[in-house]
Design a protein around this motif. Structure first.
Motif, PDB file in Angstrom:
ATOM      1  N   LEU A  57      38.878  25.055  32.441  1.00 49.73           N
ATOM      2  CA  LEU A  57      39.089  26.361  33.711  1.00 49.73           C
ATOM      3  C   LEU A  57      39.820  27.356  33.050  1.00 49.73           C
ATOM      4  N   ASN A  58      38.937  27.935  31.989  1.00 48.80           N
ATOM      5  CA  ASN A  58      39.954  28.930  31.078  1.00 48.80           C
ATOM      6  C   ASN A  58      39.666  30.198  30.670  1.00 48.80           C
ATOM      7  N   GLY A  59      39.670  30.315  32.253  1.00 51.15           N
ATOM      8  CA  GLY A  59      39.129  31.702  32.207  1.00 51.15           C
ATOM      9  C   GLY A  59      37.615  32.821  31.353  1.00 51.15           C
ATOM     10  N   ASN A  60      36.803  31.864  30.686  1.00 48.63           N
ATOM     11  CA  ASN A  60      36.149  32.157  29.786  1.00 48.63           C
ATOM     12  C   ASN A  60      34.923  31.726  30.273  1.00 48.63           C
ATOM     13  N   GLY A  61      34.218  32.805  31.559  1.00 51.05           N
ATOM     14  CA  GLY A  61      33.181  32.939  32.948  1.00 51.05           C
ATOM     15  C   GLY A  61      33.304  32.174  33.644  1.00 51.05           C
ATOM     16  N   PHE A  62      34.696  31.145  33.409  1.00 54.05           N
ATOM     17  CA  PHE A  62      35.073  30.573  34.684  1.00 54.05           C
ATOM     18  C   PHE A  62      36.080  30.839  35.547  1.00 54.05           C
ATOM     19  N   ALA A  63      36.768  30.268  36.522  1.00 51.49           N
ATOM     20  CA  ALA A  63      38.300  30.339  36.667  1.00 51.49           C
ATOM     21  C   ALA A  63      39.149  30.548  35.699  1.00 51.49           C
ATOM     22  N   ARG A  64      40.416  30.922  35.846  1.00 54.17           N
ATOM     23  CA  ARG A  64      41.781  30.495  34.718  1.00 54.17           C
ATOM     24  C   ARG A  64      42.618  29.853  35.936  1.00 54.17           C
ATOM     25  N   ILE A  65      42.168  28.514  35.516  1.00 49.60           N
ATOM     26  CA  ILE A  65      43.322  27.552  36.015  1.00 49.60           C
ATOM     27  C   ILE A  65      44.386  26.874  35.352  1.00 49.60           C
ATOM     28  N   THR A  66      45.462  27.429  34.984  1.00 46.04           N
ATOM     29  CA  THR A  66      46.627  25.965  33.494  1.00 46.04           C
ATOM     30  C   THR A  66      46.656  25.041  34.372  1.00 46.04           C
TER      31      THR A  66
END
Length: 570
Positions: free
Chosen positions: A155-164
């Protein structure tokens, strides 16, 4: 969802027909004010006020399987090499034995702990189907743990949510970003508070179907939702994955499983093929190397995979400058430097009552600027049975435009004393902010007898009437208030008397002090029967309650009548 199953190129006509019918039939049951974005994610005008966690789904809105139930067929066709029917209603109705057992045990457990939720195991089966294809067709060991981990995409923000990263890689093996984990696809930050031990081995493992099914049930039953109510059912499913398409897919499987299922051996369940991220622009293929300006792409990079007769380009005469890797834009969470109290008043409540004040926390940058759209988690810490509205000890709330997240209302339990509510930022290592809350004992400020009948008794006898009192606090009935009743020596001497009226304990022994008494729901307290010894006179019974209410009751014991002398023989 990380389970990558072999995809069928062409789906059966029956499946396609059912998909069209199911979507049309379910469109009427979609949550109001909900629309799909191009990525299948949901936009809502407003979230239900009873759902402070609506923007923080169990899965982090990870991809899911989009296959819909097929038409039922009385003659299922076995799949070569597996012996398991597939592509038909009979095959799809089969649920692997251990997985099915986990769903049913979770339903039974929630039926005891939260009977008002009315959780059907078929809902867990529907979500399990959509999230992981029933743990990859039931590839679990005898204890219910998946043979290999089931991990969603990064979930790195590349097509999906970004959750660190929130778990240091403990669950998903990734110390940079989070990934959904296990057969029910929990993200680590949600599993941290929602995880359960469903198989009694002392561990909470998201890769274990018993643990994950029980956790999913608990997640769906929070906020006092009643899943037999259509509106609550929709809210619960949308809180698991915030997508209308996801809602419709789960509902279609729920209705399908309600019509009938059967058990199949572990590892032989049918595998889904379609995924919600198939067309969202993300790809597992490597990105082609950029072609320098002024050159022709080589045949291997020609759209279509080659076949071009164009001559190979000559090498550029100058070395192109090194490309700078693209940087991912910072999310609001990345800009948070610290938390500030947003005007929370003193948190005090009487046992059993709701706290009048709510906790409010503001997320700020280093410069003190408020940050909106940040998830703040509120966790109740300490030896307490106090909870948030809905019976949960954890709640996640998204900050508003002023950067403020307001926790759900707190309800005091029966344990008195102090406890802490800790606010932290989800997905960001920021020092938490603690709020002290205090629960005081139930109390009364007034006591009165419910009858004015005189309490009298003959020495050696028993009182005809029992003492009944009503406790009030600020004019209202004071329920659950602790009280003590003592037969005292005198108005100015509150020590227990050693003569006169008395109570009896369970063994029939004489006692003149009763502790641990408590008023009922109407503030009433009825004392046990009173007895008198051979001492005549006026005696005092004193009742004290938490909060300082006191009442002294007068008891009179008259001497026993003397017997008449027998006539003489003469």
């Amino acid at each position: 969802m990380a389970a990558q199953f072999g995809r069928r190129v062409v789906k059966g006509a029956a499946t396609t027909a059912v998909a069209a019918v199911a979507v049309a039939a379910l469109s009427a049951s979609q949550a109001p004010g909900v629309t799909d974005t191009a990525q299948g994610r949901q936009n809502t005008g407003s979230q239900p006020s009873s759902d402070p966690d609506a923007d923080n789904s169990a899965t982090g809105n990870s991809p899911y399987y989009t296959d819909l139930p097929p038409l039922n067929s009385p003659t299922p066709t076995p799949t070569t090499g597996t012996g398991t029917p597939t592509g038909t209603g009979e095959a799809e109705a089969g649920i692997p034995a251990t997985v099915l057992d986990a769903y049913k045990k979770a339903e039974a457990a929630l039926g005891e702990s939260k009977p008002g939720c009315n959780l059907p195991w078929q809902l867990l089966a529907a979500i399990g189907k959509v999230e992981s294809g029933q743990a990859r067709g039931g590839r679990v060991d005898a204890n219910g743990t998946t043979i290999t981990p089931i991990l969603g995409p990064v979930l790195n923000g590349n097509g999906f949510a970004r959750i660190t990263d929130t778990d240091g890689g403990a669950y998903d093996g990734d110390t940079t970003h989070d990934r959904a984990v296990g057969p029910m696809q929990f993200i680590p930050s949600t599993w941290e508070w929602s995880g359960r031990d469903g198989n009694g081995d002392g561990k909470k493992d998201p890769n274990n179907i018993y643990d994950a099914a029980l956790a999913a049930g608990g997640y769906l039953c929070r906020f006092g939702w009643d899943l037999s109510d259509k509106a609550d059912l929709r809210r619960a499913i949308l809180s698991y994955n915030n997508s209308t398409h996801y809602l419709n897919t789960v509902l279609s499987w729920l209705e399908y499983y309600r019509k009938g299922t059967h058990e199949v051996p572990d590892g032989t369940g049918t595998l889904p093929s379609g995924r919600s991220d198939d067309n969202n622009g993300s790809s597992s293929s490597p990105t082609p190397t950029p072609t320098p300006p002024g050159t022709t792409p080589p045949s291997s990079q020609t759209p279509g995979g080659g076949g071009s007769t164009s001559p190979s380009p000559k090498p550029p005469t100058t070395t192109p400058p090194p490309s700078t890797p693209p940087t991912t834009p910072a999310t609001p969470t990345d800009t948070v430097d610290h938390l500030e109290d947003a005007g929370t008043a003193k948190l005090t409540a009487t046992a059993g009552d709701a706290f009048a004040e709510k906790i409010a926390t503001r997320t700020e940058t280093e410069a003190g600027k408020a940050v909106a759209k940040v998830r703040v988690r509120f966790t109740i810490v300490g030896d307490t049975d106090s909870v948030f509205t809905g019976g949960e000890s954890v709640a996640t709330v998204v900050t508003n435009s002023a950067g403020v997240a307001t926790a759900p209302a707190l309800k005091a339990g029966e344990k008195t004393g102090d406890f802490t509510v800790r606010a932290t930022v989800v997905g960001r290592a920021v020092t938490g902010l603690d709020y002290k809350a205090t629960v005081t004992a139930r109390q009364a400020d007034a006591l009165a007898r419910t009858s004015d009948t005189a309490l009298t008794c003959v020495a050696g006898g028993e009182f005809a009437d029992q003492v009944e009192l009503k406790a009030t606090y600020k004019g209202a009935a004071a329920d659950g208030v602790a009280a003590t009743a003592t037969l005292i020596k005198a108005a100015d001497d509150a020590t227990a008397n050693d003569k006169g009226p008395y109570f009896k304990d369970a063994d029939g022994k004489t006692v003149r002090t009763l502790a641990g008494l408590k008023t009922d729901a109407n503030g009433l307290l009825k004392l046990p029967k009173l007895y008198a010894d051979d001492t005549a006179g006026t005696f005092l019974l004193r009742i004290n309650t938490t909060g300082g209410a006191t009442l002294t009751v007068e008891l009179k014991v008259t001497a026993a009548p003397s017997s008449s002398p027998s006539p003489s023989a003469s």
